[in-house]
Write a protein that holds these residues in place. Structure first.
Motif, PDB file in Angstrom:
ATOM      1  N   LYS A 115      23.987 -19.249  39.839  1.00  0.00           N
ATOM      2  CA  LYS A 115      25.201 -19.715  40.518  1.00  0.00           C
ATOM      3  C   LYS A 115      25.097 -21.201  40.863  1.00  0.00           C
ATOM      4  N   LYS A 116      23.900 -21.617  41.339  1.00  0.00           N
ATOM      5  CA  LYS A 116      23.713 -23.033  41.675  1.00  0.00           C
ATOM      6  C   LYS A 116      23.792 -23.925  40.440  1.00  0.00           C
ATOM      7  N   LEU A 117      23.433 -23.388  39.285  1.00  0.00           N
ATOM      8  CA  LEU A 117      23.521 -24.149  38.035  1.00  0.00           C
ATOM      9  C   LEU A 117      24.935 -24.149  37.461  1.00  0.00           C
ATOM     10  N   GLY A 118      25.850 -23.419  38.093  1.00  0.00           N
ATOM     11  CA  GLY A 118      27.239 -23.401  37.643  1.00  0.00           C
ATOM     12  C   GLY A 118      27.511 -22.418  36.517  1.00  0.00           C
ATOM     13  N   VAL A 119      26.641 -21.440  36.337  1.00  0.00           N
ATOM     14  CA  VAL A 119      26.825 -20.447  35.276  1.00  0.00           C
ATOM     15  C   VAL A 119      28.049 -19.586  35.594  1.00  0.00           C
ATOM     16  N   GLN A 120      28.882 -19.355  34.591  1.00  0.00           N
ATOM     17  CA  GLN A 120      30.062 -18.513  34.759  1.00  0.00           C
ATOM     18  C   GLN A 120      29.888 -17.143  34.099  1.00  0.00           C
ATOM     19  N   HIS A 121      29.198 -17.115  32.956  1.00  0.00           N
ATOM     20  CA  HIS A 121      29.027 -15.886  32.186  1.00  0.00           C
ATOM     21  C   HIS A 121      27.530 -15.618  32.046  1.00  0.00           C
ATOM     22  N   LEU A 122      27.109 -14.445  32.524  1.00  0.00           N
ATOM     23  CA  LEU A 122      25.682 -14.153  32.593  1.00  0.00           C
ATOM     24  C   LEU A 122      25.391 -12.764  32.051  1.00  0.00           C
ATOM     25  N   GLU A 123      24.326 -12.684  31.268  1.00  0.00           N
ATOM     26  CA  GLU A 123      23.807 -11.403  30.808  1.00  0.00           C
ATOM     27  C   GLU A 123      22.409 -11.272  31.385  1.00  0.00           C
ATOM     28  N   VAL A 124      22.189 -10.238  32.200  1.00  0.00           N
ATOM     29  CA  VAL A 124      20.913 -10.016  32.859  1.00  0.00           C
ATOM     30  C   VAL A 124      20.155  -8.954  32.069  1.00  0.00           C
ATOM     31  N   CYS A 125      18.975  -9.311  31.588  1.00  0.00           N
ATOM     32  CA  CYS A 125      18.145  -8.401  30.801  1.00  0.00           C
ATOM     33  C   CYS A 125      17.051  -7.844  31.704  1.00  0.00           C
ATOM     34  N   LYS A 183      25.895  -6.417  43.917  1.00  0.00           N
ATOM     35  CA  LYS A 183      27.318  -6.288  43.574  1.00  0.00           C
ATOM     36  C   LYS A 183      28.126  -7.469  44.114  1.00  0.00           C
ATOM     37  N   ASP A 184      27.810  -7.920  45.325  1.00  0.00           N
ATOM     38  CA  ASP A 184      28.499  -9.080  45.894  1.00  0.00           C
ATOM     39  C   ASP A 184      28.272 -10.326  45.049  1.00  0.00           C
ATOM     40  N   LEU A 185      27.040 -10.526  44.604  1.00  0.00           N
ATOM     41  CA  LEU A 185      26.733 -11.704  43.796  1.00  0.00           C
ATOM     42  C   LEU A 185      27.338 -11.611  42.403  1.00  0.00           C
ATOM     43  N   ILE A 186      27.391 -10.429  41.837  1.00  0.00           N
ATOM     44  CA  ILE A 186      27.984 -10.249  40.506  1.00  0.00           C
ATOM     45  C   ILE A 186      29.440 -10.691  40.513  1.00  0.00           C
ATOM     46  N   LEU A 187      30.137 -10.417  41.600  1.00  0.00           N
ATOM     47  CA  LEU A 187      31.559 -10.772  41.695  1.00  0.00           C
ATOM     48  C   LEU A 187      31.797 -12.285  41.676  1.00  0.00           C
ATOM     49  N   GLN A 188      30.756 -13.067  41.928  1.00  0.00           N
ATOM     50  CA  GLN A 188      30.907 -14.517  41.940  1.00  0.00           C
ATOM     51  C   GLN A 188      30.892 -15.125  40.536  1.00  0.00           C
ATOM     52  N   PHE A 189      30.599 -14.316  39.524  1.00  0.00           N
ATOM     53  CA  PHE A 189      30.600 -14.786  38.147  1.00  0.00           C
ATOM     54  C   PHE A 189      31.883 -14.349  37.453  1.00  0.00           C
ATOM     55  N   ALA A 190      32.328 -15.132  36.479  1.00  0.00           N
ATOM     56  CA  ALA A 190      33.505 -14.745  35.707  1.00  0.00           C
ATOM     57  C   ALA A 190      33.212 -13.467  34.934  1.00  0.00           C
ATOM     58  N   SER A 191      31.992 -13.350  34.398  1.00  0.00           N
ATOM     59  CA  SER A 191      31.558 -12.118  33.761  1.00  0.00           C
ATOM     60  C   SER A 191      30.052 -11.993  33.938  1.00  0.00           C
ATOM     61  N   CYS A 192      29.610 -10.773  34.155  1.00  0.00           N
ATOM     62  CA  CYS A 192      28.186 -10.507  34.334  1.00  0.00           C
ATOM     63  C   CYS A 192      27.898  -9.112  33.795  1.00  0.00           C
ATOM     64  N   LYS A 193      26.935  -9.041  32.907  1.00  0.00           N
ATOM     65  CA  LYS A 193      26.575  -7.770  32.285  1.00  0.00           C
ATOM     66  C   LYS A 193      25.079  -7.563  32.473  1.00  0.00           C
ATOM     67  N   VAL A 194      24.700  -6.380  32.934  1.00  0.00           N
ATOM     68  CA  VAL A 194      23.293  -6.037  33.118  1.00  0.00           C
ATOM     69  C   VAL A 194      22.917  -5.054  32.017  1.00  0.00           C
ATOM     70  N   VAL A 195      21.918  -5.418  31.223  1.00  0.00           N
ATOM     71  CA  VAL A 195      21.490  -4.564  30.113  1.00  0.00           C
ATOM     72  C   VAL A 195      20.013  -4.218  30.264  1.00  0.00           C
ATOM     73  N   HIS A 196      19.672  -3.027  29.816  1.00  0.00           N
ATOM     74  CA  HIS A 196      18.277  -2.591  29.835  1.00  0.00           C
ATOM     75  C   HIS A 196      17.626  -3.012  28.520  1.00  0.00           C
ATOM     76  N   ILE A 197      16.436  -3.620  28.622  1.00  0.00           N
ATOM     77  CA  ILE A 197      15.672  -4.000  27.435  1.00  0.00           C
ATOM     78  C   ILE A 197      14.292  -3.365  27.517  1.00  0.00           C
ATOM     79  N   LYS A 198      13.615  -3.304  26.388  1.00  0.00           N
ATOM     80  CA  LYS A 198      12.251  -2.774  26.352  1.00  0.00           C
ATOM     81  C   LYS A 198      11.309  -3.782  26.994  1.00  0.00           C
ATOM     82  N   GLN A 199      10.206  -3.292  27.545  1.00  0.00           N
ATOM     83  CA  GLN A 199       9.216  -4.190  28.145  1.00  0.00           C
ATOM     84  C   GLN A 199       8.638  -5.142  27.109  1.00  0.00           C
TER      85      GLN A 199
END
Length: 179
Positions: A116-126, A155-171
């Motif tokens: 958020k501090k870097l100004g990211v609008q669209h984030l995918e969290v792995c 959930k509160d922080l996710i709402l601050q992004f234009a889009s945010c997707k959380v995906v599960h990845i393998k270790q």
């Protein structure tokens, strides 16, 4: 009687000026609009307004994170990758005792705040924890009071992004952050 009688001859004196009131058309325009736009089109417009457009792939930042808790303390690793492929790496040490799941949530919270501090609008969290990814996405329920609190903050922080997707990845796909 002409309203200009008695006025000196000048640039307008030789012209006959008549004043006419303008008819009111605002009401008629509204009535025409209502009859021309069917009600189902109104619903379609409202849905279209509230449907977010998916971001272009070249606008999405990726956040990779890992949290580890042990007897020696808790630490987090974060790697934020911008659309051009530049990486921002962070290592964070927690000053309080926490479980592995709490450390995972702390890592995500830190990643959200940095993004958020870097100004990211669209984030995918792995995330390499299926439990954490499932709780954030709503497919798993959180019953622990502490986890519910973390989930609420996420959930509160996710709402601050234009889009945010959380995906599960393998270790195995998260080795650079684990290091």
């Amino acid at each position: 009687m002409n309203c200009l009688e008695g006025w000196p001859e000048g640039p307008l004196g030789e012209h006959t000026i008549e004043y006419k009131s303008r008819p009111v058309i605002k009401g008629q325009v509204l009535a025409n609009f209502v009859t021309e736009v069917p009600q189902n089109k109104e619903k379609e417009c409202l849905i279209e307004q509230h449907t977010p457009t998916p971001p272009e792939q070249d606008q999405v930042w990726s956040l990779f994170k890992d949290g580890v808790s042990s007897n020696e303390g808790s630490s987090e690793g974060l790697r934020l990758v911008n659309p051009e492929g530049h990486e921002f790496t962070y290592a964070i040490k927690l000053d309080f005792k926490s479980t592995n799941n709490e450390t995972e949530y702390e890592a995500i919270l830190a990643g959200f705040r940095i993004a958020k501090k870097l100004g990211v609008q669209h984030l995918e969290v792995c995330v390499d924890s299926m439990l954490i990814a499932g709780q954030i996405n709503g497919s798993y329920e959180s019953k622990n009071e502490v986890m519910v609190s973390y989930l609420s903050q996420e959930k509160d922080l996710i709402l601050q992004f234009a889009s945010c997707k959380v995906v599960h990845i393998k270790q195995s796909e998260n080795k650079s952050v684990d290091a």
